[in-house]
Design a protein around this motif. Sequence first.
Motif, PDB file in Angstrom:
ATOM      1  N   GLY A 157      85.886  33.597  48.881  1.00 25.55           N
ATOM      2  CA  GLY A 157      84.683  32.798  48.675  1.00 25.55           C
ATOM      3  C   GLY A 157      83.780  33.306  47.576  1.00 25.55           C
ATOM      4  O   GLY A 157      82.581  32.976  47.548  1.00 25.55           O
ATOM      5  N   VAL A 159      82.806  32.547  44.471  1.00 27.01           N
ATOM      6  CA  VAL A 159      82.958  31.362  43.622  1.00 27.01           C
ATOM      7  C   VAL A 159      82.838  31.685  42.135  1.00 27.01           C
ATOM      8  O   VAL A 159      83.694  31.311  41.333  1.00 27.01           O
ATOM      9  N   LEU A 248      85.686  23.963  43.089  1.00 23.49           N
ATOM     10  CA  LEU A 248      84.660  24.993  43.254  1.00 23.49           C
ATOM     11  C   LEU A 248      83.341  24.586  42.605  1.00 23.49           C
ATOM     12  O   LEU A 248      82.271  25.057  43.016  1.00 23.49           O
ATOM     13  N   SER A 250      82.289  21.534  42.698  1.00 24.06           N
ATOM     14  CA  SER A 250      81.818  20.358  43.418  1.00 24.06           C
ATOM     15  C   SER A 250      80.477  20.635  44.099  1.00 24.06           C
ATOM     16  O   SER A 250      80.315  21.641  44.804  1.00 24.06           O
ATOM     17  N   PRO A 251      79.484  19.743  43.918  1.00 26.14           N
ATOM     18  CA  PRO A 251      78.159  19.971  44.502  1.00 26.14           C
ATOM     19  C   PRO A 251      78.058  19.573  45.974  1.00 26.14           C
ATOM     20  O   PRO A 251      77.044  19.830  46.612  1.00 26.14           O
ATOM     21  N   HIS A 254      80.920  21.775  50.387  1.00 19.47           N
ATOM     22  CA  HIS A 254      81.322  23.071  49.850  1.00 19.47           C
ATOM     23  C   HIS A 254      82.496  23.689  50.613  1.00 19.47           C
ATOM     24  O   HIS A 254      83.445  24.188  50.008  1.00 19.47           O
ATOM     25  N   HIS A 255      82.429  23.666  51.941  1.00 20.25           N
ATOM     26  CA  HIS A 255      83.481  24.303  52.737  1.00 20.25           C
ATOM     27  C   HIS A 255      84.805  23.543  52.600  1.00 20.25           C
ATOM     28  O   HIS A 255      85.865  24.161  52.469  1.00 20.25           O
ATOM     29  N   ALA A 257      85.655  21.611  50.075  1.00 17.78           N
ATOM     30  CA  ALA A 257      86.113  21.800  48.697  1.00 17.78           C
ATOM     31  C   ALA A 257      86.745  23.174  48.524  1.00 17.78           C
ATOM     32  O   ALA A 257      87.768  23.322  47.839  1.00 17.78           O
ATOM     33  N   ALA A 258      86.155  24.197  49.157  1.00 21.92           N
ATOM     34  CA  ALA A 258      86.706  25.549  49.059  1.00 21.92           C
ATOM     35  C   ALA A 258      88.088  25.625  49.709  1.00 21.92           C
ATOM     36  O   ALA A 258      89.005  26.257  49.167  1.00 21.92           O
TER      37      ALA A 258
END
Length: 291
Positions: A157, A159, A248, A250-251, A254-255, A257-258
Amino acid sequence: MHPAPSVILFSSLSGLGFGLLAWLGIGLPAVTGWVAFVFFALAYLLAVGGLIASTFHLGHPERALKAFTQWRSSWLSREAWASVAALLTMAAYGAGLVFYDMRLWPLGLLGAALSLLTVLTTAMIYTQMKTVPRWHSVMTPLNFLSLSIAGGAVLAGQVTAAMVLLVLAGAVQIATWWRGDRALAASGSDIATATRLGDKGSVRAFEPPHTGSNYLLREFVYQIGRKHALKLRVIAITLMVLLPLLLLLSPVFHHLAAALAVLSHAAGVLTSRWLFFAQAEHVVGIYYGKR
């Protein structure tokens, strides 16, 4: 070389697992308790799962423990010792984090170093092979290490670091392909050197050495068309670098996308590693007129 699924899974998954362990060893992410347990469990599943997968490529998996006896001359044996040392060290470090909320920095840093050393020894198994010019280069360990560290950053994580490292790993991968495509020709190996008849004059193959297939052809001579290789390289870079970068950045979500970035990167590494084996031209192929 024959792209055996067990070796592809081993080199890909263990690289990601030990990469994550390296990040955990330096305290990133700074987790304790059950959150630390989840991160360590994921890292061990990947690292140990990859190591177990490698045994399926052995002719006699029950003899795998004998690999530990050849550490003076074998990179495979050195990999075995490095992996055990890394896993035991990180287990002690992880136990401190999970059960005692205590960070033992010396153990963590040692475990991180041993984790990366394990990835290096894995790469050296292939780098040492002069008979495969595509592998016999400093680019091979750079490729393995850069992907392991970048993949570990994605899993951990981290980023900002992951985005930078993904770009670097992608650049190393492209450089590895570029150098590899010229390696066989640059090695000077041809039908004359393969048969040792070059001093007699011009050499050409009249008939193949065997009328049917054999072990050497099955294991060391695998051919893939350039058109298909190019498509797979584009797919590998897209999945391994470009798509994770977009995810990564992406606004939203988040989780999610990760998680998708991790899956995409892993799929890209598997594709790249398949090409690593499928495109490796063993010089024995020249003797059989296959290069």
